[in-house]
Scaffold this active site. Structure first.
Site, mmCIF file in Angstrom:
data_model
loop_
_atom_site.group_PDB
_atom_site.id
_atom_site.type_symbol
_atom_site.label_atom_id
_atom_site.label_comp_id
_atom_site.label_asym_id
_atom_site.label_seq_id
_atom_site.Cartn_x
_atom_site.Cartn_y
_atom_site.Cartn_z
ATOM 1 N N TYR A 39 -2.091 1.891 12.634
ATOM 2 C CA TYR A 39 -0.800 1.215 12.457
ATOM 3 C C TYR A 39 -0.275 1.462 11.055
ATOM 4 O O TYR A 39 -1.037 1.741 10.124
ATOM 5 C CB TYR A 39 -0.914 -0.295 12.718
ATOM 6 C CG TYR A 39 -1.695 -1.051 11.664
ATOM 7 C CD1 TYR A 39 -3.066 -1.235 11.783
ATOM 8 C CD2 TYR A 39 -1.060 -1.581 10.545
ATOM 9 C CE1 TYR A 39 -3.789 -1.928 10.826
ATOM 10 C CE2 TYR A 39 -1.772 -2.287 9.579
ATOM 11 C CZ TYR A 39 -3.136 -2.452 9.722
ATOM 12 O OH TYR A 39 -3.852 -3.134 8.771
ATOM 13 N N CYS A 40 1.045 1.376 10.920
ATOM 14 C CA CYS A 40 1.703 1.468 9.616
ATOM 15 C C CYS A 40 3.004 0.660 9.703
ATOM 16 O O CYS A 40 3.263 0.016 10.706
ATOM 17 C CB CYS A 40 1.944 2.924 9.232
ATOM 18 S SG CYS A 40 3.044 3.797 10.366
ATOM 19 N N THR A 41 3.823 0.726 8.665
ATOM 20 C CA THR A 41 4.997 -0.146 8.560
ATOM 21 C C THR A 41 5.972 0.010 9.728
ATOM 22 O O THR A 41 6.274 -0.942 10.432
ATOM 23 C CB THR A 41 5.748 0.141 7.240
ATOM 24 O OG1 THR A 41 4.786 0.177 6.187
ATOM 25 C CG2 THR A 41 6.794 -0.916 6.965
ATOM 26 N N ILE A 50 4.395 -2.167 12.400
ATOM 27 C CA ILE A 50 4.246 -3.614 12.196
ATOM 28 C C ILE A 50 5.596 -4.313 12.326
ATOM 29 O O ILE A 50 5.690 -5.431 12.835
ATOM 30 C CB ILE A 50 3.661 -3.890 10.787
ATOM 31 C CG1 ILE A 50 2.405 -3.058 10.542
ATOM 32 C CG2 ILE A 50 3.351 -5.375 10.618
ATOM 33 C CD1 ILE A 50 2.152 -2.743 9.068
#
Ligand SMILES: [Zn+2]
Length: 317
Positions: free
Chosen positions: A176-178, A206
């Site tokens: 996951y990342c921004t 996210i």
């Protein structure tokens, strides 16, 4: 709340990023937007802020552009601009991964997981969750139990993963990342390298997970670091657990500052009080820097600065 912040990316093919950037800047200026947009041969990645009307016009413009069919915008409400100026920059790559052999997410990438799928899978056995952001982003907030690659920058993450391959052996790996852009490539890289049994990625990042009506940001602890003037935003809409720790004394903290040494700029979590006590420096050397920004900003007299430094020399020296 009559402003909005748009976060978006799209992997596509932009023939002349320099010329495109010039024209795009002009279009953004005409719409009174502020923000930061990166353009590369492989696509576009940006965050812009503006009024609801202006950001809607921008979304329309992009959705109707032949290069950006299928582009997805993550939208945050805001009460003003999130940037001071508008920049559009041509770059060699959209995310700074510097792989010897590049990844094209249209050819190889991890399984896309919706927020609800991600929430369910992350709780299953034999699953590891890998944070593919920078450590200073992880430190103020992350998914509960996620792996924190011990690297200063995202581009060093592949090497770290290779060195710690055993963490992923026989496991399902979820990244996951921004906003999802870093995962597109990184999950593709994991697959290519044969790391983990199966590789999934949080689609939309996210930012999307937080807004999902079912996931509601659950199992996220802390806040999410963002690359604009808001610095951090809340994610978990059910409970808030502070995970950030003050750089100086380790107490719970979610306040980000940059080291006051203009040549260091390290991200620190620090209370106002501790920042003042250390003149904003991350270490003694930085506090002593002749152009200490904390000292300049507060116009502290030299005698006071020297008094603080001699105190710190006893503690840090
Ligand atoms: Zn420093």
């Amino acid at each position: 709340m009559n402003y909005r912040v748009l976060l978006y990316y799209h992997y596509t093919s932009i023939e002349d990023p320099v010329q495109f950037a010039e024209e795009h800047l002009q279009a953004c200026n005409e719409l009174n937007l502020m923000g930061r947009v990166l353009v590369a041969k492989e696509g576009i990645n940006g965050t812009v802020s503006g009024t609801i009307e202006d950001t809607n016009a921008y979304i329309d413009m992009m959705e109707n552009h032949p290069l950006f069919q299928g582009i997805v915008f993550k939208i945050d409400e805001a009460d003003g601009h999130a940037f001071k100026r508008m920049r559009v920059r041509p770059r060699r790559e959209l995310v700074n991964l510097s792989l010897e052999e590049d990844i094209n997410p249209h050819e190889i990438t991890g399984r896309y997981l919706s927020p609800v799928e991600f929430m369910e899978e992350m709780q299953q056995e034999d699953t590891v969750v890998l944070d593919v952001r920078n450590t200073y982003e992880y430190d103020v907030g992350h998914f509960r139990g996620a792996i924190r690659p011990d690297v200063e920058n995202f581009r060093d993450t592949p090497e770290w993963v290779q060195e710690n391959r055993e963490l992923f052996e026989g496991k399902r790996v979820l990244t996951y990342c921004t906003g999802g852009i870093r995962c597109e490539k990184f999950s593709g890289w994991l697959k290519r390298e044969g790391i983990g049994e199966d590789v999934g990625q949080l689609h939309g990042g996210i930012a999307t997970y937080s807004k999902d009506p079912v996931a509601k940001g659950q199992l996220w602890d802390g806040k999410m670091y963002v690359f604009d003037e808001r610095i951090t935003v809340p994610i978990n809409r059910v409970e808030h657990v502070v995970v950030g720790k003050d750089h100086y004394d380790g107490s719970p903290c979610e306040r980000y500052v940059k080291c006051s040494n203009p040549e260091c700029n390290k991200h620190l979590l620090a209370s106002e009080e501790n920042e003042a006590k250390h003149l904003g420096g991350c270490c003694l050397e930085c506090t002593k820097h002749p152009r200490n920004r904390y000292v300049e900003r507060h116009q502290l007299p030299e005698s006071q600065v020297q008094a603080v430094i001699s105190e710190l020399e006893k503690v840090w020296g």
